[in-house]
Design an enzyme around this catalytic site. Structure first.
Site, mmCIF file in Angstrom:
data_model
loop_
_atom_site.group_PDB
_atom_site.id
_atom_site.type_symbol
_atom_site.label_atom_id
_atom_site.label_comp_id
_atom_site.label_asym_id
_atom_site.label_seq_id
_atom_site.Cartn_x
_atom_site.Cartn_y
_atom_site.Cartn_z
ATOM 1 N N GLY A 12 -63.466 25.829 33.463
ATOM 2 C CA GLY A 12 -63.441 25.144 34.377
ATOM 3 C C GLY A 12 -64.504 25.588 35.246
ATOM 4 N N ARG A 73 -65.059 22.694 27.488
ATOM 5 C CA ARG A 73 -63.886 23.751 26.669
ATOM 6 C C ARG A 73 -64.352 23.238 25.201
ATOM 7 N NH1 ARG A 73 -60.568 22.148 31.651
ATOM 8 N NH2 ARG A 73 -60.492 24.135 32.690
ATOM 9 N N ASP A 104 -60.525 33.761 31.076
ATOM 10 C CA ASP A 104 -59.970 34.512 29.955
ATOM 11 C C ASP A 104 -60.352 33.784 28.631
ATOM 12 O OD1 ASP A 104 -59.127 36.921 31.092
ATOM 13 O OD2 ASP A 104 -57.022 36.523 31.160
ATOM 14 N N THR A 126 -63.881 31.801 37.805
ATOM 15 C CA THR A 126 -62.655 30.863 38.078
ATOM 16 C C THR A 126 -62.156 30.614 39.301
ATOM 17 O OG1 THR A 126 -60.362 30.322 37.362
ATOM 18 C CG2 THR A 126 -61.340 32.451 36.686
ATOM 19 N N ASP A 128 -59.188 30.394 40.209
ATOM 20 C CA ASP A 128 -57.760 30.811 40.338
ATOM 21 C C ASP A 128 -57.579 32.291 40.588
ATOM 22 O OD1 ASP A 128 -57.029 28.255 39.639
ATOM 23 O OD2 ASP A 128 -56.191 28.601 37.965
ATOM 24 N N ASP A 130 -57.295 34.330 38.463
ATOM 25 C CA ASP A 130 -56.229 34.668 37.265
ATOM 26 C C ASP A 130 -56.611 35.593 36.085
ATOM 27 O OD1 ASP A 130 -57.800 33.094 36.068
ATOM 28 O OD2 ASP A 130 -56.086 31.441 35.437
ATOM 29 N N ARG A 172 -52.919 27.230 37.850
ATOM 30 C CA ARG A 172 -51.787 26.851 36.859
ATOM 31 C C ARG A 172 -50.779 28.053 36.490
ATOM 32 N NH1 ARG A 172 -55.049 23.881 32.421
ATOM 33 N NH2 ARG A 172 -56.566 25.464 33.189
#
Ligand code: F6P
Length: 321
Positions: A12, A73, A104, A126, A128, A130, A172
């Protein structure tokens, strides 16, 4: 020591990726390293969709959202044959180092490509936040500021109508955007995937109690990872009688000009990634720890567990009364 490197963005997109690409290109060229831009993530390595960059290839991109290298992706790269093909293509072009800007999933690809003989360095990009090994990921600050501005606007209309607004932000598997944005906009409740919740106790009862003390409009911030807000909206309205609306902010959070923080972090990380390749290092990920730029082995970084900031989460709830 790398003599020719490549840079790609994968997964993303995130605001600030361009700042990282620029830092990689400029750092490489200033050190006398040849640098290729790779289009559409690992797909570009598979298809040979690469171009040699010069100092001006990255002019005027620092303030732009998205990624000028495009992103994707790549299912083909996720196979053993795909990784081999990408490594062979790198060798044909003389590429002896790759900087991978992504999450990741992209770092797993970087580890596999390193395994096929092409030294890779990961840079966390990213929205996020995350990535377990890093306190910070490029794009997080911009995404949060966008969400904050949007929810401030939603509050105006919620206030005018004495309504409750349930707002879903991205994330997510990670509630970091919801947590910090929730605090910044004064949410009555914040729901994140890391903390189990009871709608009655953690949301409905809180709204009813707040209403008793004179509060007439409410914002609930929900992380995407909770799994949809429609049921929550209906339940709040049914159980409290407060007119309730739901808003999914969605991809608006992924775009826009990066904030100062994202531009600076991206520049520092991109620069360090080139230094690592210059030093002859491989399979490393550049991360932020306690406001310092450090690096870890990618496999070790991937095995780390992310800690949710439960202390901040509890503070958010205590001051939301
Ligand atoms: O990884 C960032 C993220 O924004 C997630 O929060 C979200 O679930 C996902 O990307 C959506 O990605 P896309 O729509 O590009 O598949």
């Amino acid at each position: 020591m790398a003599k020719t490197i490549a840079v790609l963005t994968s997964g993303g997109d995130a605001p600030g990726m361009n700042a990282a690409v620029r830092a990689v290109a400029r750092a490489a060229l200033s050190k006398g390293i040849k640098v290729y831009g790779v289009r559409r993530g690992y797909n570009g390595l598979l298809n040979g969709d690469v171009f040699e960059m010069n100092l001006r290839s990255v002019s005027d991109i620092l303030s732009k959202g998205g990624t000028v290298l495009y992103t994707a992706r790549s299912p083909e790269f996720n196979t053993k044959e795909g990784v081999k093909k990408a490594a062979d293509n790198c060798r044909k072009l003389g590429i002896d180092g790759v900087v991978v800007i992504g999450g990741d999933g992209s770092f797993r690809g970087a580890r596999d490509l390193t395994g096929e003989g092409i030294p890779c360095i990961g840079v966390p990009g990213t929205i996020d936040n995350d990535i377990s090994s890093s306190d910070y990921t490029i794009g997080f600050d911009t995404a949060m500021n966008t969400a904050m501005e949007m929810i401030d606007k939603i509050r105006d209309t919620a206030q005018s109508h004495d309504r409750c607004s349930v707002v879903e932000v991205m994330g997510r598997r990670c509630g970091d955007i919801a947590l910090e944005v929730g605090i910044a906009i004064g949410a009555s409740a914040i729901l994140v995937p890391e903390v189990p919740y009871d709608l009655k106790k953690d949301v409905i009862d809180v709204l009813l109690k707040n209403r008793e003390t004179g509060k007439k409009h409410f914002i609930i911030v929900v992380a995407e990872g909770i799994g949809g807000i429609d049921g929550i909206v209906k339940e709040i309205e049914a159980q409290t009688g407060i007119e309730t609306r739901g808003t999914v902010l969605g991809h608006v959070q992924r775009g826009g000009s990066p904030t100062l923080r994202d531009r600076v972090v991206a520049s520092r990380m991109g620069y360090r990634a080139v230094e690592l390749l210059e030093e002859g290092q491989s399979n490393r990920v550049v991360v932020m720890k306690d406001n310092h730029i450090v690096d870890y082995d990618i496999s070790e970084a991937l095995a780390m567990k992310k800690q949710f900031n439960i202390k901040l989460f509890n503070i958010a709830h205590e001051i939301s009364i």
